[in-house]
Design an enzyme around this catalytic site. Structure first.
Site, mmCIF file in Angstrom:
data_model
loop_
_atom_site.group_PDB
_atom_site.id
_atom_site.type_symbol
_atom_site.label_atom_id
_atom_site.label_comp_id
_atom_site.label_asym_id
_atom_site.label_seq_id
_atom_site.Cartn_x
_atom_site.Cartn_y
_atom_site.Cartn_z
ATOM 1 N N GLY A 189 0.821 -1.206 0.000
ATOM 2 C CA GLY A 189 0.000 0.000 0.000
ATOM 3 C C GLY A 189 0.856 1.258 0.000
ATOM 4 N N ARG A 235 -7.913 -2.593 -1.503
ATOM 5 C CA ARG A 235 -7.697 -1.488 -0.547
ATOM 6 C C ARG A 235 -8.088 -0.123 -1.132
ATOM 7 N NH1 ARG A 235 -2.109 -2.466 2.353
ATOM 8 N NH2 ARG A 235 -2.991 -0.873 3.703
ATOM 9 N N ASP A 295 0.217 -0.623 13.017
ATOM 10 C CA ASP A 295 0.586 -1.909 12.411
ATOM 11 C C ASP A 295 0.805 -3.011 13.446
ATOM 12 O OD1 ASP A 295 0.463 -0.826 9.886
ATOM 13 O OD2 ASP A 295 2.589 -0.304 9.839
ATOM 14 N N LYS A 354 -6.409 -2.755 6.140
ATOM 15 C CA LYS A 354 -4.980 -3.049 5.979
ATOM 16 C C LYS A 354 -4.831 -4.247 5.032
ATOM 17 C CE LYS A 354 -3.446 0.275 8.552
ATOM 18 N NZ LYS A 354 -2.747 1.395 7.905
ATOM 19 N N ARG A 395 -8.007 -6.701 9.646
ATOM 20 C CA ARG A 395 -7.259 -7.238 10.793
ATOM 21 C C ARG A 395 -8.104 -7.380 12.057
ATOM 22 N NH1 ARG A 395 -1.391 -4.375 9.540
ATOM 23 N NH2 ARG A 395 -0.731 -6.000 8.079
ATOM 24 N N ARG A 425 1.440 -9.835 8.927
ATOM 25 C CA ARG A 425 1.407 -9.573 10.374
ATOM 26 C C ARG A 425 0.454 -10.522 11.112
ATOM 27 N NH1 ARG A 425 4.842 -5.237 10.302
ATOM 28 N NH2 ARG A 425 4.374 -3.612 8.793
HETATM 29 C C1 S3P Z 1 2.788 3.557 6.381
HETATM 30 C C2 S3P Z 1 1.698 4.117 6.995
HETATM 31 C C3 S3P Z 1 0.639 3.345 7.648
HETATM 32 C C4 S3P Z 1 1.063 1.898 7.902
HETATM 33 C C5 S3P Z 1 1.775 1.285 6.741
HETATM 34 C C6 S3P Z 1 3.003 2.094 6.357
HETATM 35 C C7 S3P Z 1 3.791 4.438 5.751
HETATM 36 O O1 S3P Z 1 -0.502 3.345 6.839
HETATM 37 O O2 S3P Z 1 -0.062 1.108 8.249
HETATM 38 O O3 S3P Z 1 2.184 -0.042 7.045
HETATM 39 O O4 S3P Z 1 4.907 3.970 5.439
HETATM 40 O O5 S3P Z 1 3.496 5.628 5.556
HETATM 41 P P1 S3P Z 1 -1.588 4.546 6.910
HETATM 42 O O6 S3P Z 1 -0.842 5.786 6.792
HETATM 43 O O7 S3P Z 1 -2.519 4.323 5.778
HETATM 44 O O8 S3P Z 1 -2.262 4.363 8.242
#
Ligand code: S3P
Length: 435
Positions: free
Chosen positions: A96, A124, A317, A344, A348, A390
């Site tokens: 993501g 997502r 996370d 996620k 989760r 995870r």
């Molecule tokens: C991340 C931000 C988080 C996290 C992801 C990594 C990043 O997501 O859950 O594993 O590197 O900016 P969100 O910003 O969508 O909460």
């Protein structure tokens, strides 16, 4: 054929470990290194599938990148106008962060590009980044129900905006700031709760001015990035599995070396301490603009708590493994304000509740969290990870307190964030094998 974990019940953890490099910082090192003038040298880079997907993406846009070799990466930056239109689409795999940050970074590049990913990523939400970027003048289409693929079309220019984030998300914040680098004027983002600030810190390391005023980060468009050296600390999100493992396994005494301790990421330590965990933060220092430390964790009886909502984005996370800690804690643990967990790599909340039920644990999923009645004995089971790294590692940790063997199916995706998890876990004393 997909990978299965087999974990013997019980055991305790000892010794000293260094977990692999931080995933968020590794992604950003490639992105900013590629846009910089001159060379960027990275050490401690995470050689996991997610970060490698970002690396491949920039190679397809004409950036020369050597490595990773023992965590070392050499990036020959092409400058802010130097990226080339890739042939074919960019495959972001399971990541993501790759897709959302790239959407912002590519919105003002002036070429046509499509970002796609695996089955999990295709579920997502992507409108959350496309929407503010359209306000900046970007031309972006998302797929059905606002999901991938993301199609970015060329536009003449982007204009700066101010955006109030509707959800606490570092990915949306970063996407807007990265687009802001290519926009006319000052782009600013206000967040409802603090989220990880690696983008802001690293931009400054590349000589880009980023202002922070209260909950608002802003960036002046048109700035150039200067190649630099980046030392990636150990990923606290990976360390979290061992923090919980040693906390719940009687007799454990484990040292985790060189863990990133950015205050926007340390919610897991705060939450575990509120539950009674024995975690010592030692040898604190700053390296490459990021705080790091060694964490000594010893077994301690945990008790249930109401997790403060302000800590949720700082541990977003880590909830899968925190739910395991809650299952081992005496009394009730209640998590609220964590609806983001539903979007996620898997849902989760549901997937963890389903797995905990199979172990015989009383876990009640709610819209935005979970209520767990902890402290009761539980048994092993065959767990579906739903391809979520995870989830797989969390149930491997749960085996430490189970009365019978645990099996975790579909564990291949552990390689996205934590290559070498099984061998490190074995080294620490867990009875885990993969086949
Ligand atoms: C991340 C931000 C988080 C996290 C992801 C990594 C990043 O997501 O859950 O594993 O590197 O900016 P969100 O910003 O969508 O909460």
């Amino acid at each position: 054929m997909s990978l299965t974990f087999h974990i013997q019940p019980g055991g305790s953890l000892h010794g000293a470990l260094r977990v692999p490099g931080d995933k968020s910082i590794s992604h950003r090192s490639i992105m900013l290194g590629a846009l910089a003038d001159g060379v960027t040298e990275v050490t401690g880079f995470l050689e996991g599938e997610d970060a490698l997907a970002t690396m491949r993406a920039f190679r397809t846009m004409g950036v020369k990148i050597e490595g990773p070799e023992n965590g070392n990466v050499h990036i020959e930056g092409v400058g802010r106008e130097g990226l080339k239109q890739p042939q074919g689409l960019i495959d972001c795999g399971n990541s993501g962060t790759t897709m959302r940050l790239l959407t912002g970074l590519l919105a003002g590049q002036g070429f046509d590009v499509t970002l796609d990913g695996d089955a999990s990523l295709r579920k997502r939400p992507m409108e959350r980044v496309a929407k503010p970027l359209r306000l900046m003048g970007a031309d972006i289409d998302t797929g059905e129900q606002g999901r991938p693929p993301v199609h970015i079309k060329p536009v003449k220019s982007l204009k700066a905006i101010h955006y109030d984030l509707p959800v606490a998300s570092a990915q949306i914040k970063s996407a807007i700031l990265l687009a802001g680098l290519f926009a006319e004027g000052v782009t600013s983002v206000t967040e409802p709760e603090p989220t990880r600030d690696h983008s802001e810190r690293m931009l400054q390391g590349f000589d880009v001015a980023v202002q922070r005023l209260g909950a608002t980060a802003s960036i002046q468009g048109g700035q150039r990035l200067k190649g630099t050296k980046i030392q990636v600390p150990g990923d606290i999100s990976s360390a979290a599995f061992f923090l919980v493992a040693a906390s719940i396994a009687p007799g454990s005494d484990l040292l985790l070396i060189d863990v990133g301790m950015n205050p926007t990421r340390t919610g897991v330590v705060d939450i575990l301490r509120l539950m009674g965990a024995n975690i010592l933060v030692q040898n604190e220092r700053i390296e490459g603009g990021e705080p790091i430390a060694d964490l000594r964790v010893r077994y301690a009886p945990l008790h249930g708590i109401d997790v403060p909502e302000t800590l949720v984005p700082l541990a977003i996370d880590e909830f899968p493994v925190l739910f395991v800690a809650a299952a081992c804690a005496e009394g009730v643990t209640k998590v609220t304000g964590a609806a983001e967990l539903r979007v996620k790599e898997s849902d989760r909340i549901q997937v963890m509740a389903d797995g905990l039920h199979l172990l015989g644990i009383d876990a009640q999923p709610t819209e935005d969290g979970m209520i767990i009645q902890g402290g009761q004995p539980f048994h092993g089971a065959v767990i579906e990870s739903h391809g979520d790294h995870r989830i797989a590692m969390s149930f491997a940790v749960a085996a430490l307190r189970a009365s019978s063997e645990m099996t975790v199916k579909d564990a291949d995706n552990v390689a996205t964030s934590f290559p070498g998890f099984v061998s490190l876990a074995v080294l620490a004393g867990m009875g885990i094998s993969a086949s």
